[in-house]
Structure formats: structure tokens, C-alpha cells
Design an enzyme around this catalytic site. Structure first.
Site, PDB file in Angstrom:
ATOM      1  CD  GLU A 186      48.204   4.251  89.035  1.00  0.00           C
ATOM      2  OE1 GLU A 186      47.716   5.044  89.855  1.00  0.00           O
ATOM      3  OE2 GLU A 186      49.108   4.575  88.245  1.00  0.00           O
TER       4      GLU A 186
ATOM      5  CG  HIS B  62      21.604  11.717  72.673  1.00  0.00           C
ATOM      6  ND1 HIS B  62      20.567  11.847  71.784  1.00  0.00           N
ATOM      7  CD2 HIS B  62      21.057  11.842  73.906  1.00  0.00           C
ATOM      8  CE1 HIS B  62      19.441  12.072  72.463  1.00  0.00           C
ATOM      9  NE2 HIS B  62      19.712  12.066  73.747  1.00  0.00           N
TER      10      HIS B  62
ATOM     11  CE  LYS C 242      56.863   6.941  86.542  1.00  0.00           C
ATOM     12  NZ  LYS C 242      56.929   7.049  88.011  1.00  0.00           N
TER      13      LYS C 242
END
Lengths: 518, 518
Positions: free
Chosen positions: B313, B342, B450
Site C-alpha cells: 500500500e 512443502h 470505493k
């Protein structure tokens, strides 16, 4: 022509939609890749028919049979037990899981799974995605060899008298799992409990673990034709899920239906072929764009970690099947929406154009809530509408910035739907691996780290002995004595000193290690 | 000359080591970048002195003052309260947290934090990395607007009579947090409990939430000069930690010491400057290599998610500070070692060469275990030795394949050490952002999502009204009526249909939406 939207029915009213309208695929992509796509689908069919897909290890790759045992080869090469042996093994394992869970009904309040990699990520995903507070048992995981982490899990799962331990390891030799098992066994002993009466082994016939577990509550099979990262529809996933109270049959059924839909020879009707095409187009067949997995559903938080293994371990290969150095791969990361919008979506939208997004949308916000809380946060608008709006808003904002995405939409989240999603990704990986000509079913790079670790552990033993014999000095001094890399010597002795096994004086790379006197 | 190893003391016997021996930096890199590095350190000093670092929003950036209030500007522009106001605010907040926790001693068994992004990731990291079963309270998090996820958290935290709710939102307007707060408040009401007697607000003076929380147990401050992703050493991190029983003072002290060490003008002595150089060299100042964060310690599992926000960010920006389109960024992912070996380390070693690793090593395996289990899994070898061996082995295997890594080594993990690590990454981000000339302190890309989401929610209202008024048709039909993108209309109505608010017939993109009759 590549369709930009496809719905697949999994039965029981479940439709999985693949939406490519934000992916910007060229309409003739399937024609341009018709040859490789046809080969990929043929190879997948051959794999399902019992071809030796993992050539390095001479193994068949049979995880798709787990959902359709009748497809398993009837008299496969090297198979003991004759015709139909694999089908019988699978059906026997289903029955054994069912009987075992019935036998244990009412016993053990909690389950502790000891496993790592494919023996942990699948069970963890099922447990978290499908779990409810009213489940038969809560499942905990020990998936590392960190003493502090092991201690924490042991405390969380206590008291041990109510704990059932499931040790999952094909060979029994994976050190993290072996260490976890030994530490847990020791904890039972310290608590005055008989470990064997609390333990189940999931392992391959003839393994070390198989030998050691003959007196345990039960032993269930792993097979050499199921790889760890595709073992979630084997006993590895089914047993912990069944002990928790999750419907394994539905999981298998969802996966089976998706397997069927993704056998379709017509690419336009085959969601795995389409998704493989989309991955290919996004990253130019070289994985140039990472896949950011954004499920807008808290329960799917672990999906990206699960896919990280499935995709990266399958596709991240140095050489292609022709032996050419290609350094392939497809990076996967992500957590969940809309939470991640407040974390790194800033970079996705404005920053480096090095990814494509995979949105996962779950249409039903949730069953009416037993808590009687209301999710209507404004007149006519629920918190679920916000979640849905954020997915659409973020997808559009990314598209406006030229960032591609595809969306998988499912009606709700249950075992059948999750089985379908898992199978879709498994089969996409199979097809994409064929497209880029890599072997999706081995993991040669993992061995190098294991070998190097074993060397470091061997070095530790030599160094501790040298120092016990009275030698002392800096890492450089001792490296000369031990004929080792000074960096490794420093690493080993600093750790040994921090844990009270050798003495240390000074700081920096020149600190002096010696015997603890007195 | 760039050193390849540096130790920094944080006091209390804590040494943080930065090991660059596997990073392959050119020795004269600091000389070649001497100009930009000098500027970066000057800019960091100016920021700490109260410069307007977030020019877009006309804000100072003061998270470093949280660890050294005496450094806060004495009479900052626009500051209410005159000289020393910021210093006083910080010290008052510390005192208020302390008093509040004392006042609540013995009350509330569990804490539910409602927050998202910077208001969740920092507290989550502290809680998980530093938590113990014997803590004063267990802390839960509601960090999304998923009704199903909210329900699950509410069930886990029940009964509510014993729950303290901490709502963290600077403005009070972040929808996920606002929805969470409304749903939780409703749950308290349904349980016949007075929410105000269970609730604390952490918010900015004058915010909507501040107004609403006047009768709550307490209100504590957020300030406009602390950004969300750097708020963990503010009340945002300190209050939940203190309620859990974590030593916030030690956290602050560790960060303060690291801040001091990373003010050193000599780059060779400054671990943040060195780490910024390493990031720069790895990714050619363009983030061409992702940072894979691999802490070999279960407790640091959330570190990568925390750093994902802090780094991505901050650095993921379209334009540099000169207004040039640069699409910068630095991708961060990872979970923990040796577990990840793994999973995807196969790709790291053999596949795409598009990352560098950041190993985090914790030397002390753990305090002697109260469970009396033994971690000696072989004669003279503990499970911690395996963990340490795997780190060294994986690092070497990566190096053998030409993959770079750096290693941070700390003696153990406590609040002070974690504070130091957090500060080290914060300051590395500040310096690196200056090096590549981006503004690390704004997030303009988040707004687009937004806005788009708000449009989708508005569209939903219009569509539900249209259909209630008797309109029906496909998404295309209704899009024409509503003057909207058919893709958005389809998205909204499919979701509305799945949740029982409109009727639907058919399948695919051509399904027909209509009013629910009867």
C-alpha cells in the site's frame, strides 16, 4: 470462439459460473491454441486412463479416480491384487473411514492432525471453509517443527484425554511430521495416557509409520498414485473432515461432477480448459502475471494458501518435458475480500501491472442467523450487499486501470461446491501444465532443500562434538576444522549457543564459540 | 562499502542481525546510490521533524513520534493546543490506555475488535505473535462485511455478556467496520445487553463514531498524522494488546530503539538503509522481484500479511512524486517455514526467478516447556534444530539456484523484538520510497474501488425499486431502463435473487429477473 461466460451444473441445484468478461481474452484464442489444447485434453484423458504421468518416479497419477473409482485402470502395471484392485482400494477406504467415524462416535472431543504440505493444507481448507461451531469435533493442526508452535498447539488442544491424533505421512519419514508425532506421543506419555489408544495413522502400506502404528486405533491408506497436493479427496482430506462432521460424500460428488464437466472436448463448454486458456493468455504461457486469489467470503480465506501449493508446486519447474530450461511457474497469493481492499489492492490498481485477479463470489450471504442479529445496515441494504458491491466495485476499478480478472461464482458454500472448486483448479493445473509442457506431478526442487538441511544437521553434530572435545574459536576457525562453509558453521553455532548447548563470547561474525564449562 | 552483515542492539540483551551474505549486493552499491540515499535519510529526518509528507492530504506523517513523543514538532501547523500538543496527546493516550486497562481489570473475558486494514492487521499480528494461553483475555477480530463471517465470529466470541467490543475506525465511515459495529450492536440488543457498557471506540476527534460513542465505556484517540498501515504503535495496536496482557511499553521501546539505529547517517551502520538498498538491488528499483517473507516460527505466520499491507500500500503507486507514470510496487507474500517448503518452495527454487526471500530466524527455540514434553527427537537433536537446519538448507538451495535472500535474526520473540522488527520494515519502506521517489503515505487507488462500489450499491437500490414497480427482464433489458452497465445489473440482480429479494427464471446471462409475487 472463446465464450466470455459459462455455467456448469454440479447437480443438487449448484451452478458454478466462470465469468471471463473482465479478462479481455481474444475471441479466437481457442483456435490459435487448438493443437496444444487438444493435446492437453488427450493427455488428461490418458492420465485418467492410468498412463505413467510422473515419469521421474514411474508413477501413475490417480487423484481423479478418487471421485470415480470405476475409472481406475482395471489391471494396472505393477498393481498387486489383480484387476479392479485400485477401484476396490478406493471403495474400501471410503468404507473404512465411514466405519471408523461410526466406531468413534461420542468419543474424543477434539482432533489433532499432524501433517505438513499436502497432508495439512487440504484438511485445513476443509475444516475452515466448512466448519461450524456445532461440529462433532474441533480440528487442530500441527504442521511444522517449531517447538514453540508445537507447545502452543498442545496447549490449545488440551486436555489430551479428549484428543484424537491423526498422523498423516505417506512415508512416515517427513521430518516435520515425524517430529510432531514424536513430540505429541511424548506429551501423551507425560500425561499418563496411552498414545496408541488415541492415534490413527494415514500412511502408505509398508512405510515406517505403518510399521509403528500396528497397535494404534486405526491405520488408513495413502497410495503412491496420489500426490500430496492433490490428496484432499483421498483419506487425507476425508478422514479429518468426517471426524469434524463434514459431508465427505458431498465433497467427492461435487468434485466428480466437475471432473465430468471438465472432460468435455469442446473447449467452449469446458471450464477448466477455459481457465487454463485465461492463465495462458494472462501470463503469455510463462506465468508473467501472478494470480491474486480474492474470495469475497471469510470462510475461503485459506483457499489462496491451498492454491499456492497446488499451482506453484505443480507448475514451478526448471525444465519442460523436452528437457529445455524454462523456469516456469505461476505465483499465487491473496487472502480475502473485501478485507484485502484495505491492504494491498492499492498496488493492484495503481502499481505494477504484474497480476490477474481471480474473484470468488458466493451468492447466498448466509442462512438466516440463529443469533437473530439483523444484517440490514441501512433500509433495504444488508452487509452482504456491501460485500457484493465491493467485489463488483473492485473488479471494475481494476478493469478501469487495465487489470484483468476472472470471476468464479457459486450459489453458496458447502462440501459439494468446495469439491467442485477444488476439482476445477486441479484440472486447470493439469491442462495448463500440458499447454506449457511441464510435468505437473513431480517436485524435484524440494529435494535440494532437504539435502542441504540434512547436511546442516550433520554439521551440527560434528561441531557439537568438536566443541565438546575442547575445540573453540570463531566460525571461520571451526569451519576450517570441520571442512565446512563458515556461514553454515556460524548459523549452527549461534543457534546452539542461544539454546544453551555451547558457550559464546563477543558479537558479530567473529564471536568465539566454546564448551560450556562447569 | 556495503557490509554483508550488521548487528543492531535494541537493549535488554536484544540484538537484531541483518545478514546480506546470500543477497549478492555489489560492494559499491552504497556509493553509486549515495546521492539518493542521502536525500532519503534527509527526507526521513524532515518527516520526523513534522514536514507535510502526505502532500495530497496536507498531512504530517508522525508514526515515528509514537515511539519518541519528545521528537514531535512543538508547534506544528494547524495544531490545536499550542506548543507540545502532539507530545502531550501521545503521552495522554498512553496513560489513558493504561488507566482503562486497570479500570477493566477482572472484567470481560474476551475482546472483539471491529476494524479492517490497518485497524486489524497490526492488532492481529500482535495478538498472534505474542499471545499465550494464559493471557488476560483472548482477542477476536471482525474484519469484513461478510454476514456469514460475522455470524461465525459472534458465535466464537459468545456469550456476549463477557465480551468487550473495541471499534477502531478513524472516520467511523469505513463501511466494513461500520457494518460490523451495527451488527454487533444488534447482537447485544438481541441478547438483552447494553452495548454501551461493553464498547470502546478508537477514533478521531469529531468523527461520526466519536459522536455516537459518547456514552460508551471509553473513547480513545486516532490522529490524522498516523496512517492506518503504520498505526500499530498507536492506540490501535496498544489497546487490544494491553487488554490481552501484552507489554505495549516493551513494543514501543523496541520500535524506539530501532528508530534510533535507523537514523544513523552512515548507511553501513543503518539496517533500514541497507535493507532498502537490498530491495532496490533485487528489483532494479522497480520491484521486479517479489519479496517472499519466510519466518521460521509459527508465531510470525501473520507477519507477511502485515507487511503485504505496509509495503504494497505504501509503494504500489501509479505516479512518482514528479508526476511521472511509474506503476511502482513491491509484491509481498509468504506464510512460514518450514511449512512453506512443502508448498511453493518448489517454484522458488526451480521456477520463475522473480522474487527474493526474506528469512526471519528466531534463535531461541522456546522456553523450557511447561508440558514437560521433550523436543529431543533424536539423540542430541531437537525439533528446533530441524527448524534451524531447514532454514539454512532452504536458503542454500535457493542460493545454489541463483536466488537471493536476506536473513533477519532475532534472539527470541517478545514485544520488544517485534516492535523492533516492525519499525525496521516501516523505516525501510520510508527510505525505499524516497529512493524510488514515490509518496509512501497516501493510497489514491483505494478510492476508485470505493466509488465504484458505492455506484453498485446505488444501482442495486434503483433496480430493486424498478422491479418492485413491476419491471422485469434480462440484465440487458433492465440495464437499458436503469442506464447502467449490463454486467453490473447482472451482478446485482443475481445476488439479490440468491438472497430472496427478486425472482429469477432461466440461466446464463439471459435469465429473467422479476418481482416476487404473492
Amino acid at each position: 470462439m472463446v465464450p466470455d461466460y459459462l455455467e456448469v451444473s454440479l447437480g443438487r441445484g449448484v451452478t458454478v459460473a466462470l465469468d471471463l468478461r473482465w479478462m479481455g481474452l481474444e475471441p479466437d484464442l481457442d483456435e490459435r491454441l487448438a493443437g496444444p489444447l487438444g493435446r492437453a485434453l488427450s493427455e488428461l484423458a490418458a492420465l485418467e486412463g492410468g498412463a505413467i504421468a510422473n515419469a521421474d518416479e514411474g508413477r501413475m497419477v490417480g487423484h481423479y479416480w478418487l471421485r470415480a473409482p470405476e475409472l481406475a485402470p482395471r489391471a494396472a502395471e505393477g498393481e498387486q491384487g489383480g484387476a479392479g484392485a485400485i477401484e476396490r482400494q478406493i471403495r474400501d477406504a471410503w468404507r473404512d473411514v465411514e466405519r471408523l467415524v461410526l466406531r468413534l462416535a461420542g468419543r474424543f472431543e477434539r482432533v489433532l492432525v499432524v501433517g505438513i504440505g499436502g497432508s495439512a493444507l487440504g484438511p485445513q481448507l476443509l475444516s475452515d471453509a466448512l466448519g461450524h461451531p456445532g461440529d462433532a469435533r474441533r480440528v487442530f493442526f500441527m504442521d511444522n517443527t517449531d517447538p514453540d508452535g508445537m507447545t502452543r498447539v498442545l496447549r490449545e488442544v488440551a486436555p489430551l484425554s479428549e484428543v484424537l491424533v491423526v498422523v498423516i505421512s505417506k512415508s512416515g519419514g517427513t521430518p516435520e511430521t515425524r517430529n510432531g508425532y514424536l513430540v505429541v506421543r511424548e506429551a501423551f506419555k507425560a500425561a499418563g495416557l496411552a498414545f496408541a489408544e488415541h492415534a490413527i495413522a494415514v500412511t502408505q502400506e509398508g512405510s515406517v509409520l505403518s510399521g509403528e502404528s500396528s497397535k494404534w486405533l486405526a491405520r488408513l491408506p495413502m497410495w503412491d498414485w496420489v500426490g500430496g497436493r492433490t490428496s484432499v479427496t483421498s483419506v487425507v482430506g476425508l478422514l479429518p473432515a468426517a471426524l469434524q462432521g463434514i459431508d465427505g460424500e458431498a465433497l467427492i460428488e461435487g468434485a466428480r461432477r466437475m471432473d465430468e464437466a471438465t472432460r468435455r472436448p469442446d473447449v467452449a463448454e469446458n471450464p477448466a480448459a477455459l481457465m487454463a486458456l485465461a492463465w495462458h493468455a494472462a501470463g503469455h504461457g510463462r506465468g508473467d502475471k501472478a494470480m491474486v486469489v480474492l474470495p469475497y467470503k471469510d470462510r475461503l480465506m485459506l483457499l489462496s494458501r491451498y492454491l499456492q501449493q497446488l499451482v506453484m508446486e505443480s507448475l514451478g519447474k526448471a525444465f519442460d518435458r523436452a528437457g529445455t530450461l524454462v523456469n516456469q511457474g505461476l505465483t499465487v497469493y491473496g487472502n480475502k475480500g473485501s478485507t484485502d481492499q484495505h491492504a494491498y489492492v492499492q498496488q493492484l490498481r495503481d502499481g505494477r501491472d504484474d497480476f490477474f485477479a481471480t474473484f470468488v463470489e458466493v451468492l447466498e450471504d448466509g442462512p438466516p442467523d440463529a443469533l437473530a442479529t439483523s444484517f440490514a445496515v441501512e433500509p433495504g441494504v444488508t452487509s452482504g450487499d456491501y460485500l457484493s458491491g465491493f467485489l463488483a466495485g473492485t473488479r471494475q476499478a481494476l478493469a478501469d486501470a487495465g487489470r484483468r480478472s476472472l470471476t468464479l461464482t457459486v450459489p453458496w458454500l458447502d462440501a459439494s461446491v468446495l469439491g467442485g472448486l477444488i476439482a476445477l483448479f486441479e484440472r486447470t493445473v493439469s491442462i495448463y501444465a500440458s499447454l506449457v509442457n511441464v510435468n505437473a506431478y513431480h517436485q524435484p526442487g524440494v529435494e535440494a532443500g532437504k539435502r542441504a538441511a540434512a547436511e546442516v544437521l550433520g554439521l551440527q553434530k560434528r561441531l557439537v562434538e568438536l566443541i565438546a572435545d575442547g575445540e573453540s574459536g570463531t566460525a571461520d576457525d571451526l569451519a576450517a576444522l570441520a571442512d565446512a562453509d563458515p556461514r553454515d558453521v556460524f548459523h549452527v553455532l549461534r543457534h546452539a549457543a542461544a539454546n544453551g548447548r555451547v558457550a559464546v563470547e563477543g558479537e558479530g561474525l567473529d564471536r568465539v564459540f566454546s564448551r560450556i564449562e562447569g
